[in-house]
Design a protein around this motif. Structure first.
Motif, mmCIF file in Angstrom:
data_model
loop_
_atom_site.group_PDB
_atom_site.id
_atom_site.type_symbol
_atom_site.label_atom_id
_atom_site.label_comp_id
_atom_site.label_asym_id
_atom_site.label_seq_id
_atom_site.Cartn_x
_atom_site.Cartn_y
_atom_site.Cartn_z
ATOM 1 N N GLN A 89 -10.240 12.005 1.197
ATOM 2 C CA GLN A 89 -10.093 12.124 -0.278
ATOM 3 C C GLN A 89 -9.426 10.810 -0.687
ATOM 4 O OE1 GLN A 89 -8.242 15.978 -0.414
ATOM 5 N NE2 GLN A 89 -10.232 16.840 -1.280
ATOM 6 N N ILE A 90 -8.318 10.399 -0.264
ATOM 7 C CA ILE A 90 -7.514 9.479 -0.530
ATOM 8 C C ILE A 90 -8.086 7.957 -0.479
ATOM 9 C CG2 ILE A 90 -5.449 7.842 -0.314
ATOM 10 C CD1 ILE A 90 -4.051 10.716 0.851
ATOM 11 N N LEU A 91 -8.974 7.807 0.674
ATOM 12 C CA LEU A 91 -9.745 6.720 0.982
ATOM 13 C C LEU A 91 -10.966 6.677 0.082
ATOM 14 C CD1 LEU A 91 -9.792 6.454 4.905
ATOM 15 C CD2 LEU A 91 -8.516 5.015 3.203
ATOM 16 N N ALA A 92 -11.745 7.823 -0.138
ATOM 17 C CA ALA A 92 -12.595 7.906 -1.173
ATOM 18 C C ALA A 92 -12.135 7.324 -2.690
ATOM 19 C CB ALA A 92 -13.377 9.149 -1.289
ATOM 20 N N ALA A 93 -11.137 7.694 -3.322
ATOM 21 C CA ALA A 93 -10.521 7.616 -4.235
ATOM 22 C C ALA A 93 -10.231 6.076 -4.427
ATOM 23 C CB ALA A 93 -9.015 8.166 -4.438
ATOM 24 N N LEU A 94 -9.857 5.394 -3.236
ATOM 25 C CA LEU A 94 -9.443 4.027 -3.167
ATOM 26 C C LEU A 94 -11.037 3.204 -3.411
ATOM 27 C CD1 LEU A 94 -7.510 1.432 -2.369
ATOM 28 C CD2 LEU A 94 -8.257 1.996 0.092
ATOM 29 N N ALA A 95 -11.867 3.612 -2.566
ATOM 30 C CA ALA A 95 -13.287 2.948 -2.667
ATOM 31 C C ALA A 95 -13.759 3.036 -4.142
ATOM 32 C CB ALA A 95 -14.027 3.484 -1.781
ATOM 33 N N SER A 96 -13.564 4.106 -5.007
ATOM 34 C CA SER A 96 -13.949 4.394 -6.246
ATOM 35 C C SER A 96 -13.247 3.580 -7.287
ATOM 36 C CB SER A 96 -14.136 5.558 -6.567
ATOM 37 O OG SER A 96 -13.027 6.247 -6.702
ATOM 38 N N GLN A 97 -12.696 2.790 -7.035
ATOM 39 C CA GLN A 97 -11.591 1.845 -8.046
ATOM 40 C C GLN A 97 -12.308 1.091 -8.780
ATOM 41 O OE1 GLN A 97 -7.985 2.790 -9.001
ATOM 42 N NE2 GLN A 97 -8.883 4.650 -7.748
ATOM 43 N N PRO A 98 -12.283 1.055 -10.267
ATOM 44 C CA PRO A 98 -13.209 -0.078 -10.858
ATOM 45 C C PRO A 98 -12.757 -1.562 -10.613
ATOM 46 C CG PRO A 98 -11.212 0.984 -12.213
ATOM 47 C CD PRO A 98 -11.363 1.798 -11.078
ATOM 48 N N GLY A 99 -13.729 -2.274 -11.286
ATOM 49 C CA GLY A 99 -13.471 -3.605 -11.006
ATOM 50 C C GLY A 99 -14.050 -4.530 -9.821
ATOM 51 N N GLU A 100 -14.210 -5.645 -9.885
ATOM 52 C CA GLU A 100 -14.830 -6.467 -8.905
ATOM 53 C C GLU A 100 -13.827 -6.768 -7.673
ATOM 54 O OE1 GLU A 100 -16.550 -10.054 -10.148
ATOM 55 O OE2 GLU A 100 -18.085 -9.030 -11.399
ATOM 56 N N ARG A 101 -12.470 -6.644 -7.880
ATOM 57 C CA ARG A 101 -11.347 -7.035 -6.915
ATOM 58 C C ARG A 101 -10.281 -5.933 -7.174
ATOM 59 N NH1 ARG A 101 -12.529 -11.532 -4.064
ATOM 60 N NH2 ARG A 101 -10.623 -11.412 -3.043
ATOM 61 N N LEU A 102 -9.772 -5.549 -5.850
ATOM 62 C CA LEU A 102 -8.486 -4.786 -5.788
ATOM 63 C C LEU A 102 -7.307 -5.564 -5.375
ATOM 64 C CD1 LEU A 102 -9.892 -1.160 -4.366
ATOM 65 C CD2 LEU A 102 -9.079 -1.831 -6.764
ATOM 66 N N THR A 103 -6.328 -5.490 -5.948
ATOM 67 C CA THR A 103 -5.023 -6.249 -5.660
ATOM 68 C C THR A 103 -4.278 -5.261 -4.589
ATOM 69 O OG1 THR A 103 -3.748 -5.302 -7.304
ATOM 70 C CG2 THR A 103 -4.956 -7.422 -7.826
ATOM 71 N N VAL A 104 -3.604 -5.703 -3.821
ATOM 72 C CA VAL A 104 -2.570 -4.817 -3.075
ATOM 73 C C VAL A 104 -2.037 -3.981 -3.632
ATOM 74 C CG1 VAL A 104 -0.960 -4.907 -0.924
ATOM 75 C CG2 VAL A 104 -2.673 -6.442 -1.131
ATOM 76 N N ARG A 105 -1.479 -4.246 -4.851
ATOM 77 C CA ARG A 105 -0.607 -3.391 -5.865
ATOM 78 C C ARG A 105 -1.568 -2.434 -6.207
ATOM 79 N NH1 ARG A 105 3.813 -5.414 -8.311
ATOM 80 N NH2 ARG A 105 2.908 -7.595 -8.141
ATOM 81 N N ASP A 106 -2.871 -2.629 -6.434
ATOM 82 C CA ASP A 106 -3.546 -1.456 -6.737
ATOM 83 C C ASP A 106 -3.921 -0.437 -5.760
ATOM 84 O OD1 ASP A 106 -4.139 -2.553 -9.368
ATOM 85 O OD2 ASP A 106 -5.898 -3.760 -8.624
ATOM 86 N N ILE A 107 -4.046 -1.013 -4.519
ATOM 87 C CA ILE A 107 -4.081 -0.125 -3.540
ATOM 88 C C ILE A 107 -3.250 0.838 -3.174
ATOM 89 C CG2 ILE A 107 -4.225 -0.236 -0.952
ATOM 90 C CD1 ILE A 107 -6.225 -2.807 -1.164
ATOM 91 N N MET A 108 -1.917 0.043 -3.566
ATOM 92 C CA MET A 108 -0.365 0.809 -3.139
ATOM 93 C C MET A 108 -0.362 1.850 -4.261
ATOM 94 S SD MET A 108 0.960 -0.451 -0.614
ATOM 95 C CE MET A 108 2.572 0.187 -0.637
ATOM 96 N N GLY A 109 -0.965 1.647 -5.363
ATOM 97 C CA GLY A 109 -0.916 2.650 -6.459
ATOM 98 C C GLY A 109 -1.745 3.872 -6.287
ATOM 99 N N VAL A 110 -2.697 3.744 -5.595
ATOM 100 C CA VAL A 110 -3.691 4.868 -5.093
ATOM 101 C C VAL A 110 -3.183 5.555 -3.890
ATOM 102 C CG1 VAL A 110 -5.755 5.354 -4.151
ATOM 103 C CG2 VAL A 110 -5.727 3.658 -5.733
ATOM 104 N N LEU A 111 -2.474 4.855 -3.061
ATOM 105 C CA LEU A 111 -1.982 5.296 -1.954
ATOM 106 C C LEU A 111 -0.645 6.348 -2.343
ATOM 107 C CD1 LEU A 111 -1.957 2.620 0.833
ATOM 108 C CD2 LEU A 111 -3.683 4.359 0.333
ATOM 109 N N GLN A 112 0.009 5.969 -3.268
ATOM 110 C CA GLN A 112 1.166 6.492 -3.834
ATOM 111 C C GLN A 112 2.155 7.236 -2.717
ATOM 112 O OE1 GLN A 112 -0.074 9.640 -6.668
ATOM 113 N NE2 GLN A 112 -1.170 8.023 -7.939
ATOM 114 N N ASP A 113 2.242 8.756 -2.707
ATOM 115 C CA ASP A 113 3.441 9.391 -1.626
ATOM 116 C C ASP A 113 2.887 9.282 -0.288
ATOM 117 O OD1 ASP A 113 1.259 11.006 -2.193
ATOM 118 O OD2 ASP A 113 2.565 12.723 -1.495
ATOM 119 N N ARG A 114 1.604 8.580 0.028
ATOM 120 C CA ARG A 114 1.134 8.417 1.374
ATOM 121 C C ARG A 114 1.182 7.111 1.821
ATOM 122 N NH1 ARG A 114 -1.794 13.080 2.970
ATOM 123 N NH2 ARG A 114 -1.040 14.852 1.451
#
Length: 198
Positions: free
Chosen positions: A9-34
């Motif tokens: 579920q976390i990975l699916a949320a990561l893949a569904s982020q908007p925009g053409e590029r994802l920064t490492v900061r964006d990825i860390m925000g999705v991962l949150q407590d994990r």
């Protein structure tokens, strides 16, 4: 948000982020407590396949960096701004997640919170020590295929931490012990060969 979410579920949320590029900061925000546990998984995954140098070296160094932070009790990973601002194409993230999801979903069929005494701050610090040792084992693993047992071990420990499944963690530790023996044997063979030359 993700306190009880499964890895898929976390990975699916990561893949569904908007925009053409994802920064490492964006990825860390999705991962949150994990973030710590999933970083461990992401850094271990490349070593589950035959990989040429310097990939095991780079992954091992980054894993050691993450492990030291876990040992010192940080609640979230610290990464330098230069790394946080690096970005990756969203389509590449989606492709990687699409490949990984079937394996994670198979694992989730039998994985569940077990041996929850392992899910404590003190145990997490001990896991940091274990991951640091395995990261160092990656640095000295035989090239191309020798890092596979260690990569699989670290990946299982990370997945066990994400899923809060002590059985998966212990499975990773057993495989890690085998991988460490292989790495130590490789180091011994190198030093024996050098010694025989002199």
């Amino acid at each position: 948000m993700f306190s009880n979410a499964r890895t898929s579920q976390i990975l699916a949320a990561l893949a569904s982020q908007p925009g053409e590029r994802l920064t490492v900061r964006d990825i860390m925000g999705v991962l949150q407590d994990r973030a710590f546990a999933l970083l461990i998984v992401l850094l271990a995954l490349p070593n589950c396949l035959p990989m040429p140098p310097p990939i095991p070296l780079v992954c091992g160094l980054l894993l050691a960096f993450v492990a030291v932070q876990i040992i010192f009790g940080r609640s979230t990973p610290w990464l330098p701004n230069a790394l946080l601002n690096r970005s990756i194409a969203s389509v590449d993230v989606e492709r990687a997640v699409a490949r990984a999801l079937p394996a994670f979903r198979r694992l989730e069929r039998f994985s569940r919170p077990r041996m929850t005494f392992l899910d404590t701050p003190l145990t997490m610090r001990l896991m940091g020590v274990v991951i640091l040792v395995m990261a160092l084992g990656l640095l000295f693993a035989p090239p191309f295929v020798g890092q596979i047992p260690m990569g699989l071990a670290v990946c299982l420990v990370g997945l066990g931490l994400v899923e809060r499944d002590g059985v998966v963690i212990l499975s990773g530790l057993v495989i890690g012990a085998i991988g460490l023996m292989l790495s130590l044997g490789f180091i011994y063979a190198i030093f024996s060969g050098i010694e025989s030359l002199f």
